[in-house]
Design an enzyme around this catalytic site. Structure first.
Site, PDB file in Angstrom:
ATOM      1  CG  ASP A  43       0.764   0.199   1.208  1.00 44.94           C
ATOM      2  OD1 ASP A  43       0.856   1.268   1.648  1.00 44.94           O
ATOM      3  OD2 ASP A  43      -0.441  -0.197   1.289  1.00 44.94           O
ATOM      4  CG  HIS A  79       2.565  -2.238   4.725  1.00 40.77           C
ATOM      5  ND1 HIS A  79       2.829  -3.330   4.170  1.00 40.77           N
ATOM      6  CD2 HIS A  79       0.896  -1.317   4.738  1.00 40.77           C
ATOM      7  CE1 HIS A  79       0.866  -3.647   4.164  1.00 40.77           C
ATOM      8  NE2 HIS A  79       0.610  -2.227   4.753  1.00 40.77           N
ATOM      9  CD  GLU A 121       2.120  -5.264   7.639  1.00 41.17           C
ATOM     10  OE1 GLU A 121       3.525  -4.415   7.879  1.00 41.17           O
ATOM     11  OE2 GLU A 121       1.820  -4.832   8.105  1.00 41.17           O
TER      12      GLU A 121
END
Length: 372
Positions: free
Chosen positions: A270, A96, A118
């Site tokens: 986030d 992040h 992610e």
């Protein structure tokens, strides 16, 4: 390959990068695994289970970082962890980076190869390593929101599902992706009056069909966001631009006109948050109040149900960890474009465009960086 698993140190973070079952699979593939002592003990994975799976237990995180060729974590490394990384080492975890300039600078300085869960993709165009935590966070957002609507928690004293003779709470979910769908699923199941906003008409059709018309599926415009937010008792921010900072969809002006004691849950925190008044909080102090509106902005929501989250995360990360270990990071990523999309930092260079844009820093193509 020697793989290291440190104990997570973020506030109230109890997840761990590898379960004993995952360790066993890596060992079966010919790799060594070291785990920091008691790394998973708080969620029922004790040292004995890791040793039985073939891992070596070590006393400190420093030893993990000093010895490991690849470090597998859950949350983004904290500053002292970033400083223990070294050139040539692989870090495989959530990062992040878009809202976090300090971490970005430290990872660039380390020279390590940093792969973010992610931003790994798949053939369906989804984010497979983010999806299970999005499912958890979406479901938790309603639990948290319902709890903080209670008067003793600072809310207006509204029961989410109402009772016969009293209307249920109005829940607004902004974003119809994995987080939003799971939030709507929980809210509808608890009897709330649910509206979901999304900018994709095909997605709204899918949601209408999936829920059998039991929730309101509305096309998202600035006017619609304002209208439904002002009517809502609970708003869940569930928007995502992969790897980039979240767009701010609720302004301070709108929030100031919301119901006193209403609740905002920002699952996008986030990535910087999708409400103008959002700032990251912890499980220890999860909420704060702005203009009479309760804000829940915990940056590691799935850590609150750490055993479920750890097992769900390992289900999807393990195949990639095995590929990285078996082939080496460079070969594994060059063979798999979807894994390559997870590369955010490599040997002092930013390799993910949205991170560079977010911080106004230079970035290079990931494949180019690996081959240079």
């Amino acid at each position: 390959m020697l793989i290291g698993v440190p104990k997570e140190i973020k506030n109230h973070e109890y997840r761990i990068g590898l379960t004993p079952d995952s360790v066993k699979e890596l060992v079966r593939n010919g790799h060594q695994v070291i785990v920091e002592t008691n790394g998973g003990a708080s969620i029922g994975f004790d040292n004995g289970q890791y040793e039985a799976a073939g891992a070596e237990i070590v006393a400190t995180a420093q030893e993990v970082f000093e010895r490991a060729e690849m470090v597998v974590k859950v949350k983004e490394p904290q500053p002292n962890e970033c400083e223990m990384l070294r050139e040539g080492q692989v870090l495989f975890t959530y990062l992040h980076l878009a809202p976090d300039l300090r971490q970005t600078e430290l990872l660039v300085k380390s020279g390590a190869t940093c792969i973010a869960y992610e931003t790994v993709t798949d053939n369906a165009g989804t984010l497979p390593l983010l999806a299970p935590m999005s499912e958890v966070a979406g479901r938790m957002s309603i639990q948290a929101g319902a709890h903080h609507l209670e008067k003793a928690q600072g809310g207006q004293g509204v029961l989410l599902g109402g009772v016969p003779g009293v209307a249920p709470a109005k829940v607004l979910v902004i974003g119809g992706g994995v987080v939003g769908t799971n939030a709507a699923y929980m809210a509808e199941g608890m009897g709330a009056d649910v509206t979901i906003l999304d900018r994709s008409v095909p997605r709204l059709r899918e949601l209408d069909k999936e829920f059998g018309g039991r929730i309101n599926c509305v096309y998202s415009t600035a006017a619609a966001v304002e209208q439904y937010a002002l009517e809502a008792d609970l708003v869940v921010g569930a928007v995502l631009i992969p790897g980039a900072a979240a767009p701010r969809l609720l302004t301070r002006d709108i929030i100031s006109r919301m119901k006193n004691g209403s609740v905002l849950v920002d699952v996008a925190i986030d990535q910087g948050g999708c409400f103008e008044t959002s700032k990251a909080t912890t499980h220890e102090e999860p909420t704060y109040v702005v203009d009479g509106v309760v804000h829940y902005c915990v940056a590691n929501m799935p850590g609150g149900v750490a055993r479920t989250s750890t097992m769900a995360l390992n289900n999807v990360t393990l195949p990639y960890a095995i590929a990285l270990a078996n082939k080496g990071a460079k070969e594994a990523m060059l063979e798999d474009q979807h894994l390559l999309n997870g590369l955010n930092v490599h040997k002092g260079q930013i390799t993910y465009d949205a991170v560079g844009v977010a911080h106004d820093l230079p970035y290079v193509d990931a494949a180019e960086a690996l081959n240079s």
